[in-house]
Design a protein around this motif. Sequence first.
Motif, short mmCIF file in Angstrom:
data_model
loop_
_atom_site.label_atom_id
_atom_site.label_comp_id
_atom_site.label_asym_id
_atom_site.label_seq_id
_atom_site.Cartn_x
_atom_site.Cartn_y
_atom_site.Cartn_z
N ASP A 67 1.01 -1.31 0.10
CA ASP A 67 0.27 0.10 -0.06
C ASP A 67 0.90 0.98 -0.08
N GLN A 68 1.88 1.65 0.94
CA GLN A 68 2.49 2.51 0.85
C GLN A 68 3.23 2.83 -0.42
N ILE A 69 4.41 1.95 -0.62
CA ILE A 69 3.83 1.90 -2.34
C ILE A 69 3.33 2.04 -3.70
N GLY A 70 2.65 1.95 -3.75
CA GLY A 70 1.23 2.89 -4.39
C GLY A 70 0.74 1.89 -5.45
N TYR A 71 0.60 0.20 -4.49
CA TYR A 71 0.02 -0.72 -5.39
C TYR A 71 -1.84 -0.22 -4.96
N ALA A 72 -2.30 -1.37 -5.49
CA ALA A 72 -3.47 -1.19 -5.61
C ALA A 72 -3.78 -3.12 -4.84
N THR A 73 -4.24 -3.20 -3.59
CA THR A 73 -3.93 -4.19 -2.68
C THR A 73 -5.37 -4.81 -2.40
N CYS A 74 -5.61 -6.23 -2.97
CA CYS A 74 -6.65 -7.30 -2.96
C CYS A 74 -6.39 -8.04 -1.88
N PRO A 75 -6.86 -8.30 -0.43
CA PRO A 75 -6.99 -8.93 0.64
C PRO A 75 -8.21 -9.93 0.09
N VAL A 76 -7.98 -11.48 0.37
CA VAL A 76 -9.06 -11.93 0.41
C VAL A 76 -8.48 -13.42 1.58
N GLU A 77 -8.99 -14.32 1.75
CA GLU A 77 -9.03 -15.60 2.44
C GLU A 77 -9.01 -16.34 2.07
N GLN A 91 -13.21 -7.37 -4.87
CA GLN A 91 -11.79 -7.01 -4.91
C GLN A 91 -10.91 -6.08 -5.90
N LEU A 92 -11.39 -7.23 -7.53
CA LEU A 92 -11.11 -6.54 -8.41
C LEU A 92 -11.73 -5.68 -9.51
N ARG A 93 -12.74 -5.58 -8.55
CA ARG A 93 -14.14 -5.21 -9.17
C ARG A 93 -13.40 -3.43 -8.96
N ARG A 94 -13.56 -3.92 -7.53
CA ARG A 94 -13.04 -1.98 -6.78
C ARG A 94 -11.93 -1.38 -6.89
N VAL A 95 -10.52 -2.43 -7.17
CA VAL A 95 -9.83 -1.66 -7.48
C VAL A 95 -10.29 -0.98 -9.12
N LEU A 96 -10.23 -1.40 -10.41
CA LEU A 96 -10.69 -1.06 -11.26
C LEU A 96 -11.51 0.31 -11.23
N ARG A 166 -2.88 3.52 -15.41
CA ARG A 166 -2.56 4.17 -14.00
C ARG A 166 -1.11 4.68 -13.46
N HIS A 167 0.07 4.01 -14.08
CA HIS A 167 1.22 4.18 -12.92
C HIS A 167 1.30 3.48 -11.81
N ARG A 168 0.46 2.00 -11.40
CA ARG A 168 0.28 1.29 -10.90
C ARG A 168 0.65 0.18 -10.79
N ALA A 169 0.29 -0.79 -9.75
CA ALA A 169 0.17 -2.06 -9.39
C ALA A 169 -0.64 -2.40 -8.18
N ILE A 170 -1.01 -3.61 -8.83
CA ILE A 170 -1.73 -4.24 -8.17
C ILE A 170 -1.74 -6.12 -7.72
N PRO A 201 2.62 -5.32 -13.72
CA PRO A 201 2.38 -5.23 -12.12
C PRO A 201 1.85 -6.12 -11.43
N VAL A 202 1.77 -7.29 -11.88
CA VAL A 202 0.50 -8.14 -10.88
C VAL A 202 1.60 -8.93 -10.55
N THR A 203 1.17 -9.31 -9.06
CA THR A 203 1.36 -10.37 -8.46
C THR A 203 0.67 -10.72 -7.17
N LEU A 204 1.04 -11.93 -6.35
CA LEU A 204 0.27 -12.58 -5.96
C LEU A 204 1.03 -12.79 -4.13
#
Length: 233
Positions: A67-77, A91-96, A166-170, A201-204
């Motif tokens: 979060d602090q370096i500009g990612y849009a984060t998607c927490p899931v359990e 979560q992905l809908r919220r980010v987009l 958007r110069h972001r990462a997910i 810039p998408v990772t898990l």
Amino acid sequence: MDPVRNPFAPGAGTPPPELSGRSDLLSRAGIALERIKAGRSEKSLVLVGLRGVGKTVLLNEIRLQADQIGYATCPVEAHEAKPLAALLVPQLRRVLLEFDRAEQINTQVKRALRVLRGFVGALRLKINDVELGMDIDPEPGVADSGDLEADLPALFAELGRAATARHRAIGLFIDEIQYCSTTELSALIMAVHRAAQEKLPVTLFAAGLPQVVSLFGRSKSYAERQFDFPQIG
């Protein structure tokens, strides 16, 4: 010991007052996050250990770093009663939608929203017996086959392009990942691999019980080239 000042923090995922002895792991995670955001190849982490050792706390700490370096984060359990896609889509809908509300209309973000709509429709996703609807026309022929192993990599590619625009990462952060099915794990591995191949810039990052290592191994032979599996003691 004064019961008010007692540093012991009972409960699942409750952060302790000090993450003692975890600095090397958090540093590794931080480097991976920065490299992936910059479009460089890097393994992400699947934290492995028994219950109660602090995997969830560490996963949440890594998410805060993102979060602090500009990612849009998607927490899931993850859990057994619900398909992984039904957990990811909100979560992905919220980010987009967050990307879409940013300044200046962006065609890549709009396209990613249409692809997500097609993904939802093809899998007929429901939450609590209510169908997940999106008031947008789907993008035909992309991530809409109904085959998760084919569609999730295509969706990740579109998400990565939207994030780049958007110069972001997910970052996806999945706790209790051992509850994912073999097909779901295989789709995730293929999706992360697709993003890495295209330098998107998408990772898990994930956490799970010890059996998750063998589950990843059975899902795709190249999983160990994409993920490290640090043991949390």
